[in-house]
Design a protein around this motif. Sequence first.
Motif, PDB file in Angstrom:
ATOM      1  N   TRP A 162       5.484 -30.178 -17.120  1.00 27.38           N
ATOM      2  CA  TRP A 162       4.942 -29.960 -15.778  1.00 27.38           C
ATOM      3  C   TRP A 162       4.041 -31.145 -15.467  1.00 27.38           C
ATOM      4  N   ALA A 180       2.683 -30.139 -22.992  1.00 23.06           N
ATOM      5  CA  ALA A 180       3.520 -29.573 -21.922  1.00 23.06           C
ATOM      6  C   ALA A 180       3.216 -30.101 -20.528  1.00 23.06           C
ATOM      7  N   VAL A 181       2.024 -30.636 -20.319  1.00 27.66           N
ATOM      8  CA  VAL A 181       1.685 -31.085 -18.962  1.00 27.66           C
ATOM      9  C   VAL A 181       1.161 -32.514 -18.977  1.00 27.66           C
ATOM     10  N   PHE A 205      -1.064 -35.141 -16.124  1.00 28.28           N
ATOM     11  CA  PHE A 205      -1.765 -35.272 -14.846  1.00 28.28           C
ATOM     12  C   PHE A 205      -1.977 -36.768 -14.628  1.00 28.28           C
ATOM     13  N   LEU A 246       1.664 -33.223 -12.694  1.00 25.85           N
ATOM     14  CA  LEU A 246       0.908 -33.187 -11.440  1.00 25.85           C
ATOM     15  C   LEU A 246       0.516 -34.620 -11.111  1.00 25.85           C
ATOM     16  N   ARG A 290      -4.877 -36.703 -17.838  1.00 22.69           N
ATOM     17  CA  ARG A 290      -4.939 -35.665 -18.856  1.00 22.69           C
ATOM     18  C   ARG A 290      -3.521 -35.396 -19.324  1.00 22.69           C
ATOM     19  N   ILE A 350      -4.591 -29.129  -4.036  1.00 22.53           N
ATOM     20  CA  ILE A 350      -5.846 -28.526  -4.501  1.00 22.53           C
ATOM     21  C   ILE A 350      -5.908 -28.558  -6.025  1.00 22.53           C
ATOM     22  N   MET A 351      -4.760 -28.360  -6.678  1.00 24.08           N
ATOM     23  CA  MET A 351      -4.734 -28.458  -8.145  1.00 24.08           C
ATOM     24  C   MET A 351      -5.157 -29.855  -8.593  1.00 24.08           C
ATOM     25  N   ALA A 352      -4.797 -30.852  -7.803  1.00 21.44           N
ATOM     26  CA  ALA A 352      -5.123 -32.239  -8.160  1.00 21.44           C
ATOM     27  C   ALA A 352      -6.529 -32.644  -7.710  1.00 21.44           C
ATOM     28  N   GLY A 353      -7.274 -31.702  -7.147  1.00 20.20           N
ATOM     29  CA  GLY A 353      -8.635 -32.010  -6.721  1.00 20.20           C
ATOM     30  C   GLY A 353      -8.682 -32.972  -5.532  1.00 20.20           C
ATOM     31  N   ILE A 367      12.505 -29.620 -10.919  1.00 20.36           N
ATOM     32  CA  ILE A 367      11.786 -29.069  -9.764  1.00 20.36           C
ATOM     33  C   ILE A 367      10.817 -30.148  -9.274  1.00 20.36           C
ATOM     34  N   PHE A 421       2.311 -24.374  -1.736  1.00 23.82           N
ATOM     35  CA  PHE A 421       2.624 -25.690  -2.323  1.00 23.82           C
ATOM     36  C   PHE A 421       1.415 -26.631  -2.203  1.00 23.82           C
ATOM     37  N   ALA A 422       0.659 -26.503  -1.115  1.00 22.60           N
ATOM     38  CA  ALA A 422      -0.563 -27.317  -0.970  1.00 22.60           C
ATOM     39  C   ALA A 422      -1.564 -26.961  -2.064  1.00 22.60           C
ATOM     40  N   CYS A 423      -1.619 -25.688  -2.422  1.00 21.21           N
ATOM     41  CA  CYS A 423      -2.533 -25.268  -3.502  1.00 21.21           C
ATOM     42  C   CYS A 423      -2.065 -25.808  -4.849  1.00 21.21           C
ATOM     43  N   LEU A 424      -0.759 -25.722  -5.109  1.00 23.92           N
ATOM     44  CA  LEU A 424      -0.221 -26.152  -6.409  1.00 23.92           C
ATOM     45  C   LEU A 424      -0.288 -27.667  -6.595  1.00 23.92           C
TER      46      LEU A 424
END
Lengths: 347, 347
Positions: free
Chosen positions: B111, B78-79, B81, B113, B74, B241-244, B138, B235-238
């Motif tokens: 950003w 700005a992002v 994935f 991911l 995706r 988990i964000m990446a499924g 970052i 950080f695990a969530c960002l």
Amino acid sequence: MSQVRIDWKVLEDFTKKIFVEMGMRPEDAETEARVLVWANLRGIDSHGVLRVPQYLASVQKGGMNPDPDIQVLRETPAVIFVDGDHAFGPVVTTFTMERVMEKAGEVGIGWGLIRNTTHQGAMGYYALLAAEKGMAGIALVSNPPNMAPYGAKARGIHNSPIAISVPAKEHRPLVLDMATSVAAGGKVDLAVDKGVSIPEGWALDVEGNPTTDPEEAAILLPFGAYKGSNLAIMFACLSNIMAGNPLVAPTLAGQEVRPGTQNSVVAAVDIGTFSDLEMFKENVDDLVDGIKGLPKAEDFDEILMPGELEDRVHEERAEEGIPLPEGTVQNLREVAEKLGVEVPEGL
Amino acid sequence: MSQVRIDWKVLEDFTKKIFVEMGMRPEDAETEARVLVWANLRGIDSHGVLRVPQYLASVQKGGMNPDPDIQVLRETPAVIFVDGDHAFGPVVTTFTMERVMEKAGEVGIGWGLIRNTTHQGAMGYYALLAAEKGMAGIALVSNPPNMAPYGAKARGIHNSPIAISVPAKEHRPLVLDMATSVAAGGKVDLAVDKGVSIPEGWALDVEGNPTTDPEEAAILLPFGAYKGSNLAIMFACLSNIMAGNPLVAPTLAGQEVRPGTQNSVVAAVDIGTFSDLEMFKENVDDLVDGIKGLPKAEDFDEILMPGELEDRVHEERAEEGIPLPEGTVQNLREVAEKLGVEVPEGL
């Protein structure tokens, strides 16, 4: 130690009236009161109404601006750069976070940089705003120095806090909100109000010697040695220096900095842009359950998640009222008297 | 303890050849070798060529994929994935960071991911890529658990590192690169290779008891007690988990996770969108000079900036060669023999 319990709605209304008398627009006063009392509700008393007398003093010294002219300096589909005109932090930070969340909804991320805000209360509040909208929220701030960088015995950096929040499904949203010092400065203030000493390792006195007397504490110490110190240095770059308002070096060079000035970053990442939001929330629940189910270390009965302790206090205080130490009550009464605000029953 | 010194270019070329023999495209092998040897140059030996035997083992087990099909899942202005298809970390992370920096150049922030990357080397490398382009960089990553969350005596979260970098003018760019454990896992591996013990407080054995034997160390401990632990959870969530691709809870539930899998966030903030870049760099210099000029704490001769120690080692090793302990050399020779790669003179 003597204390009173006061209903949070009564405290919020009282605090709002004080802010109106300081010269704030009613809607801004409401925002400010909400953010402070939210911190008290969650047991983060260091960032609650104990700050009110400091805020009045700051307004009177020309620090915090109760009637700001907030300006958007630059904007793209993904970022916004705002000058807060020394607004009370919650006013400009809520404004910016709302815009940032709109951007995240459009392009997946919103990144807001705020120049010339003042004290923002508990940063977790803003991160949680995003979590409540199905986003990950991030907030950080940097001020003039109040902490010794690792290896120094003088103030040289701010103990910048960072907050990160994500939503869960059955569990409450996770809310990390931590200073880069061992303890937040407000916790030292709270020890003064409570008349208790502070643990070793929290602070140095003005000469750079360790102290456990909160009245003598002048310089905070970083958590995790060089790690907390270096995080704080990088946060100063991402907020102060990025905003063209460096604060730290000018203060160290003896230049005048408008009292209470700080610069901040708030960001939101839209979860739905990357993953199914419901699946995300379920996966956060599973992470929480997995960790909480681990074998406990010695002396631990349970493993707490970021914000979990605060959630419990929140529930209890929403029900039972917010306990305020006598020192805080006395200070609030004095402020109310100065501003001609009636003190509610029970305070 | 016996060791050899080897020229960094010779080591990089040798390492590249090994990766080509593992099945990587030459340009990918070059990227991989560059990132590992960069870590060695900077004294971060825990993230350098000592990893090569682990990588070979991972490829053979069906973990790391030397010939990945990297997919953009995706993308917005700005992002981005990206699914790395279990690529060697530096390959997919460099790819993503380049795209992220393009976006930052357009809209102020990018950003990225990354799902299904594998070991990325030292995260500071990617943050520094941004700093070298006039941006703040970052980078963070999360893996299956290798660290005890605060309050636990078993693995329950990854010791996620975070890196942040910004450019300076006369000074070198600042590069924070830190694990959320007291010490990075690679430092334990390095102690094994060196045959030395590890300090107390770094790790627990498989039973959850404290150990100073690196061979027994099975569970890392978080830095700063609950603060390091909670950062790692967020950080695990960002990332995961964000990446499924949650990794942690499935591992705790005993489910199979493809070995070496990790998920990562890389971001860049374009300084010029907010401030004049030259002024930013000068302000970073002033911050560095201001802090370094502070009165020193007892037992400190100087105050070090994020990455400063590594910069000095970098300079020295670029000149004098990279020292490798006998254990690492022996392992590299074995890998080279298996893959039919000639061992360079001096190794």
